[in-house]
Design an enzyme around this catalytic site. Sequence first.
Site, short mmCIF file in Angstrom:
data_model
loop_
_atom_site.label_atom_id
_atom_site.label_comp_id
_atom_site.label_asym_id
_atom_site.label_seq_id
_atom_site.Cartn_x
_atom_site.Cartn_y
_atom_site.Cartn_z
N ASN A 143 0.85 -1.20 0.00
CA ASN A 143 0.00 0.00 0.00
C ASN A 143 0.88 1.24 0.00
O ASN A 143 2.11 1.14 -0.02
CB ASN A 143 -0.96 -0.03 1.20
CG ASN A 143 -0.18 -0.09 2.50
OD1 ASN A 143 0.54 0.83 2.84
ND2 ASN A 143 -0.31 -1.21 3.22
N ASP A 195 -4.00 -6.77 5.26
CA ASP A 195 -4.94 -7.66 5.94
C ASP A 195 -4.83 -9.10 5.43
O ASP A 195 -5.14 -10.03 6.15
CB ASP A 195 -6.38 -7.15 5.72
CG ASP A 195 -6.63 -5.89 6.52
OD1 ASP A 195 -6.07 -5.76 7.63
OD2 ASP A 195 -7.38 -5.00 6.04
N LYS A 231 9.47 -16.87 -10.63
CA LYS A 231 8.66 -15.80 -11.20
C LYS A 231 7.49 -16.41 -11.99
O LYS A 231 7.71 -17.29 -12.83
CB LYS A 231 9.53 -14.94 -12.13
CG LYS A 231 8.79 -13.77 -12.69
CD LYS A 231 9.67 -12.95 -13.60
CE LYS A 231 8.82 -11.94 -14.34
NZ LYS A 231 9.52 -11.34 -15.46
N ILE A 273 -2.38 -5.58 16.08
CA ILE A 273 -2.78 -4.73 17.20
C ILE A 273 -3.88 -5.38 18.03
O ILE A 273 -3.92 -5.20 19.25
CB ILE A 273 -3.18 -3.32 16.71
CG1 ILE A 273 -2.94 -2.33 17.85
CG2 ILE A 273 -4.60 -3.25 16.21
CD1 ILE A 273 -2.82 -0.92 17.42
O1 PMT Z 1 2.83 6.18 6.59
P1 PMT Z 1 2.19 7.47 6.13
O2 PMT Z 1 2.32 7.69 4.64
O3 PMT Z 1 2.65 8.66 6.94
O4 PMT Z 1 0.61 7.32 6.38
C1 PMT Z 1 0.16 7.15 7.70
C2 PMT Z 1 -0.98 6.13 7.75
C3 PMT Z 1 -2.17 6.64 6.97
C4 PMT Z 1 -0.54 4.78 7.21
C5 PMT Z 1 -1.32 5.94 9.28
O5 PMT Z 1 -1.65 7.19 9.83
C6 PMT Z 1 -2.51 5.01 9.49
O6 PMT Z 1 -3.65 5.40 9.46
N1 PMT Z 1 -2.17 3.73 9.75
C7 PMT Z 1 -3.15 2.64 9.87
C8 PMT Z 1 -3.56 2.27 8.48
C9 PMT Z 1 -4.42 1.07 8.45
O7 PMT Z 1 -4.06 0.12 7.85
O8 PMT Z 1 -5.51 1.12 9.17
P2 PMT Z 1 -6.54 -0.09 9.34
O9 PMT Z 1 -7.82 0.60 9.62
O10 PMT Z 1 -6.50 -1.03 8.18
O11 PMT Z 1 -6.00 -0.84 10.61
C10 PMT Z 1 -6.45 -0.52 11.93
C11 PMT Z 1 -5.35 -0.75 12.93
O12 PMT Z 1 -5.03 -2.12 12.98
C12 PMT Z 1 -4.06 -0.03 12.65
O13 PMT Z 1 -3.53 0.41 13.88
C13 PMT Z 1 -3.19 -1.10 12.02
O14 PMT Z 1 -1.80 -0.84 12.29
C14 PMT Z 1 -3.67 -2.34 12.73
N2 PMT Z 1 -3.57 -3.58 11.95
C15 PMT Z 1 -4.29 -3.76 10.81
C16 PMT Z 1 -4.22 -4.96 10.16
C17 PMT Z 1 -3.41 -5.99 10.68
N3 PMT Z 1 -3.32 -7.16 10.07
N4 PMT Z 1 -2.71 -5.78 11.80
C18 PMT Z 1 -2.79 -4.61 12.46
O15 PMT Z 1 -2.14 -4.44 13.49
#
Ligand code: PMT
Length: 401
Positions: free
Chosen positions: A211, A280, A290, A309
Amino acid sequence: MQNLKGKRIVVGITGGIAAYKTIEFIRLLRKSEADVRVVLTAAAAEFVTALTLQAISGNPVSQSLLDPQAELAMGHIELAKWADAIVIAPASADFIARLRVGMANDLLSTICLATASPIYLAPAMNQQMYRQTATQENLQALVRRSVHLIGPNSGFQACGDVGAGRMSEPAEIYDALCQDLSVLQDLAHLKVAITAGPTREAIDPVRYISNHSSGKMGFAIAEAFAMRGAEVTLISGPVNLATPNNVKRIDVVSAQEMWQVTLKTAVQNHIFIGCAAVADYRVAEIADQKIKKASDEMQIKLVKNPDIIADVGHLRENRPFTVGFAAETQNVEAYAKDKLNRKNLDIICANNVAGGQVFGADQNALQLFWQTGSASLPQNSKTELAKQLVNKIVEKYNEKQ
Ligand code: PMT
């Protein structure tokens, strides 16, 4: 008055009429028992004398890169390493341009290039020079590299013009410096782990799913904690960023790798912040070779990655205070609150990424939610936003203890 006792400050003075005000700034630093070394450019020496600055700073003034006597006392590399911070006041348009391109053609620019310490610029110039695209682009590029800007102010200028470009007042420069340096150690009792950047999920030896996360937000948070003395571990996906000072960095690539490192690290920390944009899903079977272009369509089977998390949030023992991020394009508040509950977080930082201007950008705005309240952190540079976020996290962490 805030205290800078024992802080080692290099004050760089470049050519400009505002140089006379820097004498007062140095007096404030000395009053607060900072150790000050002044570096004067050739143009600055036309406005203020080395003799005055030596008397005010209590130390010899350095003026030339090629002065054997000065180099003997404290060489330019030594000065660059010695400084806790470098403050350039006034910072002329010429110096700003040279700093931006990484010139090392005089003592001050060389010290700036050789230092790992924070650099503060107090620009001072004619309003038209300040407004010029060249100057603005130079300043923006420097801010992106974490150089701190103090001012400038607007008002009457020595040349008779009115506008932005007046150097900030000595007390303003001093206060801005204090905000960063005088609180340097107030979080020294805290251990903080942060994830940042994207993950890469391999498809075959040459391709991956990922991403647009640049890591900027997570790195800014790491820097903001480290500047206040916290012991910071930064678990980073593949990004193109320098490690902030005093931060331990562990590089990972995939979500599974990040999960392994994070679960081991999180339990050793007081606070965990999941800022990474973790994939995810990962590819069910990574091809050894390849993949060849064989047909018009192809399907790749994906399987769910561990939710890092959520696993930290649900730890039964040694669970750190846990802060998550939610990047959403719609229903931001509802989705963020759902993640707060489902992942058992203490705070969730909601990012509205609908406009596509958050991933990779230098600015951001956040909406914070916790079980009993919320807060808005309006649009700001990620560096400033991170400082505000750290304040909020520490406030809520302390309430919970
Ligand atoms: O890196 P930059 O370009 O500065 O941009 C910052 C950002 C937009 C990446 C950052 O501020 C941000 O929002 N990060 C979380 C992005 C995200 O993937 O969000 P989510 O809604 O998909 O995930 C929710 C939370 O679960 C997040 O804290 C993520 O780190 C965590 N997560 C998600 C999926 C996973 N498999 N494991 C996780 O721990």
